[in-house]
Design an enzyme around this catalytic site. Sequence first.
Site, PDB file in Angstrom:
ATOM      1  N   HIS A  36     -18.364  -4.878   2.553  1.00 43.80           N
ATOM      2  CA  HIS A  36     -18.047  -3.802   3.501  1.00 43.80           C
ATOM      3  C   HIS A  36     -19.308  -3.142   4.048  1.00 43.80           C
ATOM      4  O   HIS A  36     -19.418  -2.883   5.243  1.00 43.80           O
ATOM      5  CB  HIS A  36     -17.134  -2.764   2.845  1.00 43.80           C
ATOM      6  CG  HIS A  36     -15.706  -3.210   2.793  1.00 43.80           C
ATOM      7  ND1 HIS A  36     -15.246  -4.075   1.832  1.00 43.80           N
ATOM      8  CD2 HIS A  36     -14.648  -2.950   3.608  1.00 43.80           C
ATOM      9  CE1 HIS A  36     -13.965  -4.317   2.050  1.00 43.80           C
ATOM     10  NE2 HIS A  36     -13.575  -3.660   3.118  1.00 43.80           N
ATOM     11  N   LYS A 103      -6.173  -1.200  -4.621  1.00 40.69           N
ATOM     12  CA  LYS A 103      -5.444  -0.279  -5.490  1.00 40.69           C
ATOM     13  C   LYS A 103      -5.976   1.134  -5.324  1.00 40.69           C
ATOM     14  O   LYS A 103      -7.132   1.329  -4.910  1.00 40.69           O
ATOM     15  CB  LYS A 103      -5.545  -0.704  -6.953  1.00 40.69           C
ATOM     16  CG  LYS A 103      -6.895  -0.430  -7.575  1.00 40.69           C
ATOM     17  CD  LYS A 103      -6.830  -0.550  -9.079  1.00 40.69           C
ATOM     18  CE  LYS A 103      -8.204  -0.426  -9.716  1.00 40.69           C
ATOM     19  NZ  LYS A 103      -8.598   0.954 -10.007  1.00 40.69           N
TER      20      LYS A 103
END
Lengths: 191, 292
Positions: A36, A103
């Site tokens: 990222h 999550k």
Amino acid sequence: MIQLTTPVSEADVRSLKVGDEVAITGTVFTGRDAVHKYLHEGGLLPPGVSFQGGVLYHCGPVIIKDEQDSWKCVAAGPTTSIREEPYQWQVIRDFGLRGVIGKGGMGERTVEACKQYGCVYLHAVGGAAQVLAECIKRVPNVYFMEQFGAPEAIWEFQVVSFPAVVTIDAHGNSLHKEVLAVSQAELAKYL
Amino acid sequence: MNVLQDSLLELIRRTSTEIPDDVHKAILGALEREKQGTIAASAMKIIEQNIALAKTKSQPICQDTGSIIFYVDCPMGFDQIGFEQAAREAVKMATRKGFLRQNSVDSITGRNDGTNVGPGSPILHFHQHAPEEVSVRLVLKGGGCENVGAQYSLPNEKLKANRDMDGCRKVILDAVLQAQGKGCGPGILGVCIGGDRATGYEFSKQQFLRKLEDSNPNPDLDKLERDIVDTANKLGIGPMGFGGRTTLLGAKIGVLNRLPASYFVSISYMCWAYRRQGVALDFAGRIQKWLY
């Protein structure tokens, strides 16, 4: 259980709502902290990797080489997604993602990006590395292995009926926002 | 491989792949409590399946095999240097076999040499005791739950937390609220009241060596432990933060003296994948019995 097959269309994504349980089949790429940051800083995806209509999985798997010298996924549950909050909106916008598996939920910028560009956040059960690894039938490729190390590399997974829950939909709804508000109000009663 | 290395490898394998009985019991209780047909109940079912599958396949319960923390109780004259070498070798071997993920990264260069051995990994705590026996306890603590740990300095004006038990209660519950589902709940809290910043966190982690069903010998702390679990489970955060009835499986609280100027409450969060095991070793390093 709603079946979701990659590549996923915008219409399919827009039809999902918070609380829907889905089973994902097709190609899923992993990408976490290093990937990222790299994409955010203008890095390009390696040849062979496309996120168009695709699903990105926040996951650092345990992978070993089997007797035939093929990759074998030994454990592969989701990692905490909120660390990607500074970057995720941009990766959704620039690379055409339709789903992000992780999550713990994500924040406002990701919720906005999901709404604007047509993407959903799919919550897998954290820690359920064996149940989820069972759904990974093949690991055809790995990218950035040398650069980022095994947990942070981009792994290509062929998955069948990978279970997840929609907790951020493409309409601006977030289960995480709801649960936070409810739990905050409840706690106030007991202090 | 020498005998001690073999024993430590087996300790690592079992810790990574099998949930201890006390934790399993608590998870089954949580599975029963969740309302059928909810996503919280689905999550608990997947957790239960995962525990069974990991044991059968002898593969990690969770892919984040975490910080590798050894607690060693040993008699006078015990060879700590030899033990440390054996532990490092066992960690390397366990990583090659896939019981541990390649999980240790150079903080400056980002390089991961794939061995899990380096500065700060594995972590070893030695404690000398009177008995001849050597006991080795191992905790594998994942990064997701480690990241939601918190340390509060009292008083905390924002939370209206003063330097008393009620203030401790307020900050502990705030930590549960802030964690939401990010630490892979239902979780277990290890808490230390007092100490300095370093010993406080360290002692909070040591609480994870206690069994879930035990009671705190200090009646004030026992009461606080029960209150924290009961109250947390009324908040509706639930498994994975999906909403639901079980937010915490347990809370274990220890206390250390503090300086008059300091009042820290240090909170470590353990995920449901609570990997903790231990062995008693004989003189040659063979496993005599399992401790959990």
